[in-house]
Scaffold this motif. Structure first.
Motif, short mmCIF file in Angstrom:
data_model
loop_
_atom_site.label_atom_id
_atom_site.label_comp_id
_atom_site.label_asym_id
_atom_site.label_seq_id
_atom_site.Cartn_x
_atom_site.Cartn_y
_atom_site.Cartn_z
N VAL A 150 16.85 43.37 33.11
CA VAL A 150 15.47 42.92 32.94
C VAL A 150 15.47 41.47 32.46
O VAL A 150 16.12 41.15 31.46
N PRO A 151 14.78 40.57 33.15
CA PRO A 151 14.68 39.19 32.66
C PRO A 151 13.99 39.15 31.29
O PRO A 151 13.02 39.87 31.05
N VAL A 152 14.51 38.32 30.40
CA VAL A 152 13.99 38.24 29.04
C VAL A 152 13.66 36.79 28.71
O VAL A 152 14.38 35.87 29.12
N PHE A 153 12.59 36.61 27.94
CA PHE A 153 12.09 35.26 27.66
C PHE A 153 11.75 35.11 26.18
O PHE A 153 11.53 36.08 25.47
N GLU A 154 11.71 33.87 25.75
CA GLU A 154 11.20 33.51 24.43
C GLU A 154 9.92 32.72 24.63
O GLU A 154 9.82 31.92 25.55
N ILE A 155 8.94 32.96 23.75
CA ILE A 155 7.72 32.17 23.81
C ILE A 155 7.52 31.45 22.48
O ILE A 155 8.09 31.84 21.46
N LYS A 156 6.75 30.39 22.53
CA LYS A 156 6.51 29.61 21.32
C LYS A 156 5.78 30.44 20.28
O LYS A 156 4.96 31.30 20.60
N LYS A 157 6.09 30.15 19.04
CA LYS A 157 5.46 30.86 17.93
C LYS A 157 3.95 30.73 18.00
O LYS A 157 3.42 29.67 18.32
N LYS A 158 3.26 31.82 17.72
CA LYS A 158 1.80 31.92 17.70
C LYS A 158 1.18 31.89 19.10
O LYS A 158 -0.04 31.85 19.23
N SER A 159 2.01 31.89 20.14
CA SER A 159 1.47 31.98 21.49
C SER A 159 1.05 33.42 21.78
O SER A 159 1.64 34.36 21.24
N GLU A 160 0.06 33.59 22.62
CA GLU A 160 -0.35 34.93 23.02
C GLU A 160 0.70 35.53 23.95
O GLU A 160 1.28 34.84 24.79
N LEU A 161 0.92 36.82 23.80
CA LEU A 161 1.90 37.49 24.65
C LEU A 161 1.36 37.57 26.08
O LEU A 161 0.21 37.95 26.29
N PRO A 162 2.17 37.22 27.06
CA PRO A 162 1.73 37.39 28.45
C PRO A 162 1.69 38.87 28.80
O PRO A 162 2.53 39.65 28.36
#
Length: 232
Positions: A150-162
């Motif tokens: 499964v592809p895994v990602f990091e998002i910026k802090k306080k960003s809304e989850l896609p």
């Protein structure tokens, strides 16, 4: 999944998005056992219903650092208050986190045929369980052992989850998301044709096999996070 009591708040989001059984191994040496017990009680009483319905908890600790049995862990829970827990026993004692033991315990205690062995801070896509089961039911029967990376990602802090892939791809284009461990070990999550994967969309939001490969010498650094049956 697995973690120490400081990370158990992630289970709120995990169970809401996963919507299926979750086995959680909790490393709780010494006084951390009490903190973990209180945190679990708080989550079960004050968290979303899926915690009681779908989450099982499995406590582990070193034999050299057992919980102190004489201390009571019974404490009234007030959901309007935050938990006031003591500092981490693990940190004070300088104990290493036994990540492989914790992963194995969570896996051994899972009661489902398929498992997603993941870390507690990694949130699954909404609908992934239903979509995955629909996909594998359409596959030809095979005795070949396989995993579904499964592809895994990091998002910026306080960003809304896609919630869907298109939202994730948009976040990538804006620099709000990157592939997991991009700045630590990019090769560890560099699966074949991953840039092409970003441009590949299904017509009906279903799940499908993007590419079939083997983790050979050219992919020796790849550390896939995957779904598999519990025998792999």
């Amino acid at each position: 999944t697995q973690g120490t009591y400081e990370f158990l708040h992630h289970v709120n989001i995990l169970c809401s998005r996963w919507q299926a059984p979750i086995s959680v191994a909790v490393y709780a040496p010494g006084d951390d056992f009490i903190s973990a017990h209180l945190t679990i009680s708080y989550l079960r009483q004050c968290g979303p219903p899926c915690i009681v319905e779908n989450v099982t908890w499995h406590m582990i600790y070193d034999t050299d650092f057992p919980p102190e049995e004489r201390k009571s862990v019974v404490k009234p829970i007030n959901c309007s208050d935050s938990l006031n827990l003591s500092s981490s026993y693990k940190t004070k004692k300088g104990l290493l986190y036994p990540i492989n033991v914790a992963r194995n315990v969570a896996r051994l205690k899972a009661e489902t045929y398929y498992i997603f062995s993941s870390d507690i801070e990694l949130y699954p896509s909404i609908g992934i369980v239903t979509q995955f089961l629909d996909m594998v039911q359409k596959e030809e029967n095979s005795e070949t052992l396989r995993i579904y990376a499964v592809p895994v990602f990091e998002i910026k802090k306080k960003s809304e989850l896609p919630n869907v892939k298109s939202e994730l791809v948009e976040m990538m284009s804006k620099g709000q998301a990157v592939f997991f461990h991009k700045y630590i070990c990019d090769a560890c999550q560099r699966f074949p044709n991953r840039d092409a994967w970003l441009k590949n969309f299904s017509s009906n939001d279903s799940m499908g096999i993007f590419i079939v490969t083997k983790r050979n010498s050219s992919l020796s650094s790849w550390e896939p996070i995957y779904i598999s049956n519990n025998q792999v």
